[in-house]
Motif scaffolding. Structure first.
Motif, short mmCIF file in Angstrom:
data_model
loop_
_atom_site.label_atom_id
_atom_site.label_comp_id
_atom_site.label_asym_id
_atom_site.label_seq_id
_atom_site.Cartn_x
_atom_site.Cartn_y
_atom_site.Cartn_z
N ASN A 1 7.48 8.25 -4.16
CA ASN A 1 6.60 9.42 -4.34
C ASN A 1 6.09 9.56 -5.77
O ASN A 1 5.57 10.63 -6.13
N GLU A 2 6.23 8.51 -6.56
CA GLU A 2 5.69 8.53 -7.92
C GLU A 2 4.75 7.35 -8.14
O GLU A 2 3.55 7.55 -8.35
N THR A 3 5.30 6.12 -8.12
CA THR A 3 4.45 4.93 -8.29
C THR A 3 4.17 4.24 -6.97
O THR A 3 3.55 3.19 -6.94
N GLY A 4 4.64 4.84 -5.89
CA GLY A 4 4.45 4.28 -4.56
C GLY A 4 5.32 5.05 -3.59
O GLY A 4 5.79 6.17 -3.89
N TRP A 5 5.59 4.43 -2.44
CA TRP A 5 6.31 5.15 -1.40
C TRP A 5 7.24 4.21 -0.65
O TRP A 5 6.87 3.07 -0.34
N TRP A 6 8.45 4.67 -0.38
CA TRP A 6 9.39 3.93 0.45
C TRP A 6 9.21 4.38 1.90
O TRP A 6 8.97 5.56 2.18
N PHE A 7 9.37 3.43 2.83
CA PHE A 7 9.42 3.81 4.23
C PHE A 7 10.65 3.17 4.86
O PHE A 7 11.18 2.19 4.34
N LYS A 8 11.11 3.73 5.96
CA LYS A 8 12.30 3.24 6.63
C LYS A 8 12.04 1.84 7.17
O LYS A 8 11.13 1.63 7.96
N SER A 9 12.86 0.90 6.75
CA SER A 9 12.64 -0.51 7.07
C SER A 9 12.51 -0.74 8.58
O SER A 9 13.35 -0.28 9.37
N GLY A 10 11.44 -1.43 8.96
CA GLY A 10 11.21 -1.77 10.35
C GLY A 10 10.71 -0.64 11.22
O GLY A 10 10.48 -0.85 12.42
N ASN A 11 10.50 0.54 10.67
CA ASN A 11 10.14 1.71 11.45
C ASN A 11 8.62 1.90 11.43
O ASN A 11 8.04 2.28 10.40
N LEU A 12 7.98 1.64 12.57
CA LEU A 12 6.52 1.71 12.65
C LEU A 12 6.01 3.12 12.37
O LEU A 12 5.03 3.30 11.64
N GLU A 13 6.66 4.13 12.95
CA GLU A 13 6.20 5.50 12.78
C GLU A 13 6.25 5.94 11.32
O GLU A 13 5.33 6.59 10.82
N ASP A 14 7.34 5.58 10.63
CA ASP A 14 7.46 5.98 9.23
C ASP A 14 6.45 5.25 8.36
O ASP A 14 5.88 5.82 7.43
N LEU A 15 6.23 3.95 8.65
CA LEU A 15 5.21 3.22 7.91
C LEU A 15 3.84 3.87 8.12
O LEU A 15 3.07 4.06 7.16
N GLN A 16 3.53 4.23 9.35
CA GLN A 16 2.23 4.86 9.62
C GLN A 16 2.10 6.20 8.89
O GLN A 16 1.03 6.54 8.37
N ALA A 17 3.19 6.95 8.82
CA ALA A 17 3.15 8.22 8.11
C ALA A 17 2.83 8.00 6.63
O ALA A 17 2.03 8.75 6.03
N LYS A 18 3.43 6.98 6.02
CA LYS A 18 3.15 6.70 4.60
C LYS A 18 1.71 6.22 4.42
O LYS A 18 1.05 6.56 3.43
N LEU A 19 1.22 5.42 5.36
CA LEU A 19 -0.17 4.93 5.25
C LEU A 19 -1.16 6.08 5.43
O LEU A 19 -2.22 6.09 4.79
N ARG A 20 -0.84 7.05 6.28
CA ARG A 20 -1.73 8.21 6.41
C ARG A 20 -1.81 8.98 5.10
O ARG A 20 -2.86 9.54 4.76
N GLY A 21 -0.73 8.98 4.35
CA GLY A 21 -0.73 9.67 3.06
C GLY A 21 -1.69 9.08 2.06
O GLY A 21 -2.08 9.74 1.09
N LEU A 22 -2.11 7.83 2.30
CA LEU A 22 -3.07 7.18 1.41
C LEU A 22 -4.48 7.73 1.57
O LEU A 22 -5.39 7.35 0.84
N ASP A 23 -4.68 8.62 2.57
CA ASP A 23 -6.00 9.24 2.74
C ASP A 23 -6.39 10.06 1.52
O ASP A 23 -7.57 10.23 1.22
N SER A 24 -5.40 10.59 0.81
CA SER A 24 -5.67 11.41 -0.36
C SER A 24 -5.99 10.54 -1.57
O SER A 24 -5.11 9.84 -2.10
N GLY A 25 -7.23 10.56 -2.00
CA GLY A 25 -7.62 9.79 -3.18
C GLY A 25 -6.88 10.24 -4.42
O GLY A 25 -6.53 9.42 -5.28
N HIS A 26 -6.63 11.55 -4.54
CA HIS A 26 -5.90 12.06 -5.71
C HIS A 26 -4.50 11.48 -5.75
O HIS A 26 -4.01 11.07 -6.82
N THR A 27 -3.83 11.43 -4.59
CA THR A 27 -2.46 10.91 -4.53
C THR A 27 -2.43 9.44 -4.91
O THR A 27 -1.56 8.99 -5.68
N VAL A 28 -3.36 8.67 -4.37
CA VAL A 28 -3.42 7.23 -4.66
C VAL A 28 -3.71 6.99 -6.14
O VAL A 28 -3.08 6.15 -6.79
#
Length: 447
Positions: A348-375
């Motif tokens: 949540n600072e220089t990037g994001w961790w997601f639960k290994s092998g978990n498709l739903e959690d990876l998708q949740a983190k990728l959705r967070g990339l919609d925010s240009g300010h966050t990226v």
């Protein structure tokens, strides 16, 4: 100081060779005499120009011109792969001419062509031997503490009964049998890792995994691999749309997980690398781009055009160089929380961790990339933290030099005993240079 660098290949076949030959250049620039010792060619002439550097250092490379195990066939694997007698003979002839008081042997890779016989030769010659833990082969027969058929991390005791009877190898039971036999030969004939004492590690996770399987009195020092990215302005990831995967297209790197997540979210994604899963990636997500292998310069250019790097690896890894290369460009990373690369991403600072092998959690983190300010904020912080103390080649060389000197000084202190004026004696009964004493002239390397 005389430094022998051991690696399977005389070119940059993988990360271990890349680090070995890059460190050779820096150590020569620092005035040391360096010899590369490898099995497989052809030798890349750009590794190091011949002759001396302005500082007085020089580099030579001895290549045995042997095949690696995959290209050499079954007979090569069973002979050369288990215990490379040719490498042992050449290494012994070289090492016996060198003074233990001023020589360091540093092993980077040996499982693809050399075998562990040159390491044993160094120990038999009473030379100080350093091993960089680029992988897990010192303990685990398949080098990764990973069950490839089941696609899960392995927690079995190496060479225990369950390990011996479990087919965990990516290439099948016959390859597992070979690797088990090689591990036994390495331990019983070479007494490796029992006789090893000096290790360079790359991440805390890799050390935690390996430490229980290494000698109790071993010494460990962390020297991160150098990141060979030239200084430059940060990229602007918020202005880009593309997700980027860089690595082998194999199950343990989890490219299919990313392909499925990108397909479900309809996100642009590019895969840089080769491997058996390329066709499956294209089937899961026809819109994905697959570039194959690219030159280093082209990879860096693609990083600068990325919104984020995704590093979904489901096995341990030992570092994950590409995560640091992304930070050097100001690109944030989405990383699996089970691999060593997570240590180089502040969640949540220089990037994001997601639960290994978990498709739903990876998708949740990728959705967070919609925010240009966050990226933008994550990329800027990744860039600033990287360049505040960059793991440059010069820093890498300085740390290696300091570590080598500490090892040699500790050996001199250990060997110190009364002798003729101005001399102390090492185990070969040859004088070590001290104030008022001399060491006979001897050639650095021959052959």
């Amino acid at each position: 100081m005389k430094i022998i660098l051991i690696a399977d290949y005389g070119y940059e076949k993988g990360g271990a060779e890349r680090v070995a030959w890059a460190s050779a250049r820096e150590l020569v620039e620092r005035g040391h005499e360096v010899l590369g010792f490898c099995a497989a060619g052809p030798v890349d002439p750009t590794i190091m120009p011949p002759g001396e550097s302005p500082s007085g250092g020089r580099f030579l490379l001895e290549c045995l011109d042997q095949p690696d195990l995959l290209s050499g066939g079954v007979s090569t694997a069973l002979g050369q792969g288990l215990w490379n007698r040719t490498a042992a003979r050449h290494a012994t002839a070289l090492f016996e001419r060198l003074d233990p008081a001023e020589t360091i042997v540093h092993a980077h890779s040996w499982t693809h062509a050399l075998s562990s016989s040159p390491l044993a030769a160094a120990l038999n010659a009473r030379l100080s031997l350093v091993v960089t833990l680029h992988d897990y082969f010192l303990a685990c027969p398949n080098g990764g503490f990973y069950n490839f058929p089941r696609q899960e991390i392995c927690t079995l005791e190496p060479l225990g009964w369950k390990c011996l009877t479990t087919n965990c190898d990516a290439r099948g039971i016959s390859h597992k049998a070979f690797r088990l036999l090689r591990q036994m030969v390495q331990q019983w004939r070479g007494k490796i890792p029992t006789r090893l004492r000096h290790f360079v590690y790359l991440s805390n996770l890799s050390l935690d995994i390996l430490r229980p399987h290494l000698p109790a009195d071993a010494q460990f020092t962390q020297i991160p691999n150098p990141i060979l990215v030239p200084p430059g302005p940060s990229s602007q990831p918020a202005q880009n749309a593309e997700l980027l995967f860089i690595g082998r297209l194999v199950p343990e790197k989890a490219p299919l997980l990313l392909a499925q997540a990108a397909a479900n979210l309809n996100l642009p994604v590019t895969f840089i690398g080769t491997g058996p899963l390329a066709d499956e990636i294209a089937r899961i997500y026809p819109a994905a781009k697959l570039t194959g292998q690219l030159p280093t310069e082209a990879v860096q250019q693609r990083l600068r055009m990325a919104r984020a790097l995704v590093f979904p690896s489901v096995w341990y890894e030992t570092q994950g160089l590409v995560v640091l290369e992304a930070a050097a460009q100001g690109v944030p990373t989405v990383v699996s929380d089970a691999c060593a690369a997570r240590e180089f991403v502040a969640d949540n600072e220089t990037g994001w961790w997601f639960k290994s092998g978990n498709l739903e959690d990876l998708q949740a983190k990728l959705r967070g990339l919609d925010s240009g300010h966050t990226v933008a904020a994550a990329g800027r912080l990744a860039y600033d933290r990287f360049w505040a103390n960059p793991p440059s080649l010069k820093l890498h060389g300085a740390r290696l030099e300091s570590y080598y000197q500490q090892i040699l000084q500790a050996r001199k202190d250990e060997w110190a005993s009364p002798g003729e004026a101005g001399e102390i004696m090492n185990p070969r009964n040859t004088p070590i240079r001290t104030p008022g004493g001399e060491v006979p002239e001897e050639a650095l390397f021959t052959g």
